[in-house]
Scaffold this active site. Structure first.
Site, PDB file in Angstrom:
ATOM      1  N   CYS A  80       5.602 106.917  24.645  1.00  0.00           N
ATOM      2  CA  CYS A  80       5.142 105.921  23.692  1.00  0.00           C
ATOM      3  C   CYS A  80       6.332 105.390  22.876  1.00  0.00           C
ATOM      4  O   CYS A  80       7.269 104.848  23.443  1.00  0.00           O
ATOM      5  CB  CYS A  80       4.024 106.486  22.825  1.00  0.00           C
ATOM      6  SG  CYS A  80       3.122 105.212  21.902  1.00  0.00           S
ATOM      7  N   GLU A 122      -0.519 112.503  28.233  1.00  0.00           N
ATOM      8  CA  GLU A 122      -1.366 113.587  27.725  1.00  0.00           C
ATOM      9  C   GLU A 122      -2.799 113.135  27.464  1.00  0.00           C
ATOM     10  O   GLU A 122      -3.691 113.972  27.287  1.00  0.00           O
ATOM     11  CB  GLU A 122      -0.761 114.193  26.453  1.00  0.00           C
ATOM     12  CG  GLU A 122      -0.792 113.306  25.226  1.00  0.00           C
ATOM     13  CD  GLU A 122       0.311 112.250  25.217  1.00  0.00           C
ATOM     14  OE1 GLU A 122       0.321 111.435  24.277  1.00  0.00           O
ATOM     15  OE2 GLU A 122       1.157 112.243  26.152  1.00  0.00           O
ATOM     16  N   HIS A 159       0.327 107.101  27.354  1.00  0.00           N
ATOM     17  CA  HIS A 159       0.260 108.507  26.953  1.00  0.00           C
ATOM     18  C   HIS A 159      -0.199 109.354  28.140  1.00  0.00           C
ATOM     19  O   HIS A 159      -1.398 109.421  28.430  1.00  0.00           O
ATOM     20  CB  HIS A 159      -0.739 108.690  25.800  1.00  0.00           C
ATOM     21  CG  HIS A 159      -0.286 108.091  24.510  1.00  0.00           C
ATOM     22  ND1 HIS A 159       0.412 108.818  23.571  1.00  0.00           N
ATOM     23  CD2 HIS A 159      -0.430 106.847  24.008  1.00  0.00           C
ATOM     24  CE1 HIS A 159       0.674 108.047  22.533  1.00  0.00           C
ATOM     25  NE2 HIS A 159       0.182 106.839  22.774  1.00  0.00           N
TER      26      HIS A 159
END
Length: 216
Positions: A86, A198, A196
């Site tokens: 990011c 995750e 992202h």
């Protein structure tokens, strides 16, 4: 021998979700994941994850004031793998339009603001900034961190700015929001994503897993 991955904590990253994802894929792999504010631990680690969240100028200021900037730059110069996430990706470029902020200069190029005012999406709705949601990512060339991830897989984005590398060879992935733009960059021992991993389910975890085994 246990290998160590340092998730850099300079006070601005999405640390909990990033570190939990990296720890999840590292389990049973002989990899020790640490979240650290200590420059010496970053220097000692085998590889580094640089998250980022918030305003670019704030991130760069905290990164420098913490003493972690020099440790990360030294590690990259030593050839250690670095993964940016990011704003951690945006920080790698030369300059950002967000608050006219200089970056680290590890990837030549600029970070630009979305200019989508007055434009509508195919369904007739207006483009919203920040962009929040899932986009398909087109892989540019082959890279070990993409291994096993199908081209045009979906990943989760939250951002108002995007990267524009000066050299198209540094673009590792593109997506479209209004216009097509680079959403993943790679150079030597650096790989970074605007999205992202995750928050991107199994394909995102696969990127972190591949990063743990990447030997540039």
């Amino acid at each position: 021998m246990t290998r160590t991955v340092a998730v850099v904590d300079y006070g601005m990253g999405n640390l909990r979700s990033v570190s939990q994802a990296v720890m999840h894929v590292a389990a049973g792999e002989g990899v020790d994941v640490i979240v650290t504010q200590r420059p010496e631990e970053v220097r000692a680690a085998e590889r580094i994850v640089l998250p980022g969240q918030g305003a670019m100028r704030d991130c760069m200021r905290e990164f420098a004031d913490s003493g972690l900037k020099e440790a990360v730059l030294a590690s990259v110069a030593a050839g250690k793998p670095l993964m940016g996430v990011c704003v951690g990706m945006q920080m790698l470029l030369d300059h950002s339009e967000e608050q006219d902020t200089p970056g680290l200069g590890l990837i030549p190029g600029r970070v630009k603001r979305f200019r989508l005012e007055g434009r509508t999406q195919p369904d007739g709705s207006r483009y919203k900034v920040p962009q929040m949601g899932w986009n398909q990512v087109r892989q540019v060339g082959s890279h070990p961190v993409w291994a096993g991830v199908p081209d045009e897989s979906w990943f989760y984005f939250v951002h108002s700015f995007y990267t524009a590398p000066s050299d198209p060879h540094h673009s590792a992935g593109t997506t479209e929001y209004g216009d097509r733009f680079t959403c993943a960059v790679a150079r030597d021992n650096i790989f970074a994503t605007q999205f992202h991993p995750e928050k991107s389910a199994e394909h995102g975890l696969a990127l972190y897993r591949n990063f743990l085994h990447w030997n540039p």
